[in-house]
Design an enzyme around this catalytic site. Structure first.
Site, mmCIF file in Angstrom:
data_model
loop_
_atom_site.group_PDB
_atom_site.id
_atom_site.type_symbol
_atom_site.label_atom_id
_atom_site.label_comp_id
_atom_site.label_asym_id
_atom_site.label_seq_id
_atom_site.Cartn_x
_atom_site.Cartn_y
_atom_site.Cartn_z
ATOM 1 N N LYS A 99 0.877 -1.171 0.000
ATOM 2 C CA LYS A 99 0.000 0.000 0.000
ATOM 3 C C LYS A 99 0.913 1.218 0.000
ATOM 4 C CE LYS A 99 -3.523 2.110 3.046
ATOM 5 N NZ LYS A 99 -3.825 2.274 4.492
ATOM 6 N N ASP B 159 -3.525 -3.854 12.274
ATOM 7 C CA ASP B 159 -3.531 -4.400 10.914
ATOM 8 C C ASP B 159 -4.068 -5.831 10.955
ATOM 9 O OD1 ASP B 159 -2.419 -2.013 10.117
ATOM 10 O OD2 ASP B 159 -0.404 -2.816 9.763
ATOM 11 N N HIS C 69 -6.243 1.714 14.463
ATOM 12 C CA HIS C 69 -6.570 0.351 14.025
ATOM 13 C C HIS C 69 -5.413 -0.579 14.345
ATOM 14 C CE1 HIS C 69 -3.966 1.855 10.857
ATOM 15 N NE2 HIS C 69 -3.747 0.596 10.505
ATOM 16 N N HIS D 167 -2.445 1.520 16.238
ATOM 17 C CA HIS D 167 -1.685 2.655 15.714
ATOM 18 C C HIS D 167 -2.575 3.544 14.854
ATOM 19 C CE1 HIS D 167 -1.365 -0.651 12.808
ATOM 20 N NE2 HIS D 167 -1.179 0.240 11.862
HETATM 21 C C1 OGA Z 1 -1.750 1.580 7.455
HETATM 22 C C2 OGA Z 1 -0.931 2.322 8.438
HETATM 23 C C3 OGA Z 1 0.879 3.821 8.909
HETATM 24 C C4 OGA Z 1 1.726 4.880 8.293
HETATM 25 O O1 OGA Z 1 -1.796 2.013 6.301
HETATM 26 O O2 OGA Z 1 -2.322 0.537 7.860
HETATM 27 O O3 OGA Z 1 -1.058 2.047 9.596
HETATM 28 O O4 OGA Z 1 2.760 5.193 8.879
HETATM 29 N N1 OGA Z 1 -0.052 3.253 8.007
HETATM 30 O O5 OGA Z 1 1.364 5.421 7.246
HETATM 31 NI NI NI Z 2 -1.792 0.041 9.853
#
Ligand code: OGA
Ligand code: NI
Length: 361
Positions: free
Chosen positions: A228, A249, A247, A303
């Site tokens: 992502k 993961d 959330h 987080h």
């Molecule tokens: C996510 C996430 C954290 C970040 O996309 O699940 O927690 O540092 N990203 O962007």
């Molecule tokens: Ni995340």
């Protein structure tokens, strides 16, 4: 009924009605945050759907003046036993740690960052070519991941595509531009596999299993690497908005590369703490599936991300996911009379369905 009428708001509403045609033509669902951000430059207001409730606003809920010392672990440590202990402790007590000297060349990381940044800097039309459609599932360029109960939105756009293994890769969702995008991502995926195999081994040894058992329990070589890219444009009110909301993961592990803009926070003892940026480190999150198969010994970390007034933050998490039909539950060797099973065993796709629809697991 919204009573939030300011200069920005009016501009925003006009743009929204223009978008209706675009919507009809291109079946786009929502305005990209990147577009909203460019309309909100030099003002200090933003559309009300981005304003968080008081119990979420970063300005109120962040513990300032404390840099949380998330463990930073040197993977080149020659004493494997010590390394296993450091990683197991971090996975148990924090659910998140950073790793350095991990074997991925700095150049592979800077290329990954460079090509992803270039993609997000392309004109809107070029990005929309790989936008999500109802058929594309998780993959593609998009904005909303999960509808929030109160209609709130995170200040972030994203791109998802799988990077490993070859049978699940669909290059349709990989940017064609910049031309070196593919090579940079293939190189990173290759190097990342070595790191993730080692992490699974150490985590496995850390709960008294044999080195290969934990990776096997999550699908072995069929484990899916889902990349992502998060794109958090400058935000007029970083005190009131969030990027990604709180959330854990769903994955087994998530291995993340951030750019240099601060933004990741972890929750601990009732407060949100900033996780300090360490150049070229990888940030490892314990996800729900590792918590489940370790029967709660390792903890998935809660987080979220904050955004910045002047700078664009970006991050590249790779979610290591079991294949959809693969069943995950506590590993039988870790369950006994004193330690009864705390989690259901279920197919990963069913776990995802319940989590996304906020149903009990
Ligand atoms: C996510 C996430 C954290 C970040 O996309 O699940 O927690 O540092 N990203 O962007
Ligand atoms: Ni995340």
């Amino acid at each position: 009924m919204r009573l939030y009428i300011t200069e920005t708001r009016i501009v925003w509403e006009i743009r929204k009605s223009e978008k209706i045609d675009t919507y009809r033509e291109r079946k786009m669902e929502v305005d990209r945050v990147q577009a909203i951000a460019s309309l909100s430059k030099n003002v200090d207001t933003m559309p009300s759907e981005f304003i968080r409730s008081e119990d979420e606003q970063p300005a109120i809920t962040t513990l300032h003046g404390v840099v949380l010392e998330v463990p930073v672990i040197d993977l080149s440590h020659s004493d494997e036993e010590k390394l296993v202990k450091l990683i197991a402790d971090a996975a148990q007590n924090w659910g998140l740690f950073q790793v350095v000297n991990h074997g991925i060349p700095d150049e592979a990381i800077s290329k990954l960052i460079e090509v992803g940044t270039k993609f997000f800097e392309l004109p809107k039309e070029e990005k929309e070519v790989i936008a999500k459609t109802p058929e594309s599932g998780i993959e593609g360029y998009g904005t909303i991941l999960q509808t929030e109960i109160d209609g709130k939105r995170g200040w972030v756009d994203h791109l998802f595509h799988k990077i490993w293994p070859p049978p699940v890769i669909n290059h349709k969702y990989w940017p064609k531009n910049p031309p070196s995008y593919r090579e940079a991502n293939e190189e990173y995926a290759k190097k990342l596999r070595e790191v993730s195999d080692n992490l699974f081994k150490y985590l496995s040894l850390g709960v008294g299993l044999e080195g290969h058992e934990m990776k096997e329990a999550v699908g072995g070589d069929d484990l899916i690497y889902l990349l992502k890219i998060n794109y958090y444009p400058p935000c007029p009110r970083p005190d009131l908005a969030l990027g990604v909301v709180a959330h854990t993961d769903m994955s087994t592990l998530t291995i993340l590369v951030p750019n240099e803009v601060q933004g990741l926070q972890v929750y601990r003892d009732g407060y949100w703490y900033n996780v300090k940026y360490v150049p070229n480190a990888l940030i490892v999150h314990i996800g729900d599936q590792i918590e489940i198969l370790s029967n709660g010994k390792y903890k998935a970390v809660l987080h979220r991300t904050t955004v910045n007034k002047e700078k664009t933050r970006m991050s590249w998490p790779v979610f290591l996911e079991p294949p959809p039909e693969h069943e995950v539950g506590p590993i039988s060797k870790l369950v006994n009379e004193e330690n009864p099973s705390k989690y259901k065993t279920k197919k990963y796709k069913d776990y995802v369905y319940c989590k996304l629809n906020k149903l009990p697991q």
